[in-house]
Design an enzyme around this catalytic site. Structure first.
Site, mmCIF file in Angstrom:
data_model
loop_
_atom_site.group_PDB
_atom_site.id
_atom_site.type_symbol
_atom_site.label_atom_id
_atom_site.label_comp_id
_atom_site.label_asym_id
_atom_site.label_seq_id
_atom_site.Cartn_x
_atom_site.Cartn_y
_atom_site.Cartn_z
ATOM 1 N N GLY A 122 0.792 -1.233 0.000
ATOM 2 C CA GLY A 122 0.000 0.000 0.000
ATOM 3 C C GLY A 122 0.825 1.285 0.000
ATOM 4 O O GLY A 122 0.357 2.317 -0.467
ATOM 5 N N ASP A 123 2.036 1.232 0.526
ATOM 6 C CA ASP A 123 2.913 2.415 0.538
ATOM 7 C C ASP A 123 4.370 1.946 0.399
ATOM 8 O O ASP A 123 5.197 2.182 1.286
ATOM 9 C CB ASP A 123 2.688 3.198 1.845
ATOM 10 C CG ASP A 123 3.381 4.561 1.841
ATOM 11 O OD1 ASP A 123 3.767 5.043 0.749
ATOM 12 O OD2 ASP A 123 3.528 5.150 2.927
ATOM 13 N N PRO A 124 4.654 1.247 -0.713
ATOM 14 C CA PRO A 124 5.972 0.587 -0.833
ATOM 15 C C PRO A 124 7.086 1.547 -1.287
ATOM 16 O O PRO A 124 7.622 1.420 -2.369
ATOM 17 C CB PRO A 124 5.712 -0.491 -1.886
ATOM 18 C CG PRO A 124 4.672 0.126 -2.774
ATOM 19 C CD PRO A 124 3.828 1.016 -1.907
#
Ligand SMILES: Nc1ncnc2c1ncn2[C@@H]1O[C@H](COP(=O)(O)OP(=O)(O)OP(=O)(O)O)[C@@H](O)[C@H]1O
Ligand SMILES: [Mg+2]
Length: 209
Positions: A122-124
């Protein structure tokens, strides 16, 4: 016991706590005064719960993540192991080209393991990966992760990686993306292709719509 704030973002407050020689991190999601209180409570609760669950699932999939020691849903706080090291973001400009390739390969294989378990981060970004002194990567910050992920969600995760490389590491972006995709494909084999094609498609959508 010692306490010090090590990161203060829009989303969370990270405090390092040392008790009897062991170092932990408290990750607290403070209230956002500009949000409607019901929405604020919902987001803090769901992201805290989601992060706890995903850190453990990711661990069971073979991805190094900090152990979760406690969950306080009254204060939206997790107590995690402190991972000694630095953000991959900081390391990028400091390591040799060959180590950078190996690190990105490792990053890609960790994302591959996550996706193999139908979990997306989701927030790599490279701020959400810690490199320890043995050059081992640890993944953190799972508050935006999702379970039961399909091809579209995996394609978005890969697209976000590419965007992060483009915006934060533009001088190294090509070799970083190439090594990441190699590591990803080594783990997923033939299952990598649909997700990588979706990544390309999402980029085209962004450009023309
Ligand atoms: N377990 C940990 N061990 C060591 N450092 C950590 C740990 N957790 C967080 N940090 C440090 O604090 C920074 C911010 O933490 P994190 O990314 O989890 O929160 P955030 O970016 O505010 O995210 P969120 O979107 O979940 O609110 C990290 O980039 C890292 O440098
Ligand atoms: Mg973060």
């Amino acid at each position: 016991m010692t306490n010090d704030i090590i990161a203060l973002g829009a989303e969370s407050e990270i405090t390092r706590i040392t008790i009897w020689g062991h170092t932990y991190v408290a990750k607290r999601r403070p209230r956002k005064p500009y949000l409607l209180s019901e929405l604020d409570t919902y987001l803090r609760a769901s992201r805290t719960a989601r992060e706890c669950k995903s850190l453990n699932i990711a661990r069971s999939l073979g991805i190094p993540t900090p152990a979760v020691h406690s969950v306080d849903m009254q204060n939206y706080t997790l107590i995690l192991d402190h991972i000694a090291g630095k953000q991959l973001k900081e390391a990028v400009g400091q390591v040799s080209p060959s180590l950078l390739r190996r690190l990105c390969n490792q990053f890609g294989s960790l994302i591959g393991k996550l996706h193999d378990g139908n979990l997306v981060h989701g927030d790599p970004t490279t701020s959400n990966v810690i490199i320890d002194k043995k050059s081992r990567l640890w993944m953190i910050d799972f508050g935006l992760s999702e379970f039961n992920a399909d091809t579209e969600m995996k394609g978005v995760d890969l697209h976000l990686i590419r965007r992060a490389f483009e915006t934060t590491h533009w001088t190294h972006q090509d070799e970083m993306l190439q090594s990441t995709i190699e590591g990803y494909t080594e783990v997923l084999g033939d299952f990598a292709e649909p997700n990588l094609s979706r990544m390309e498609e999402i980029r085209t959508r962004g450009r023309y719509h």
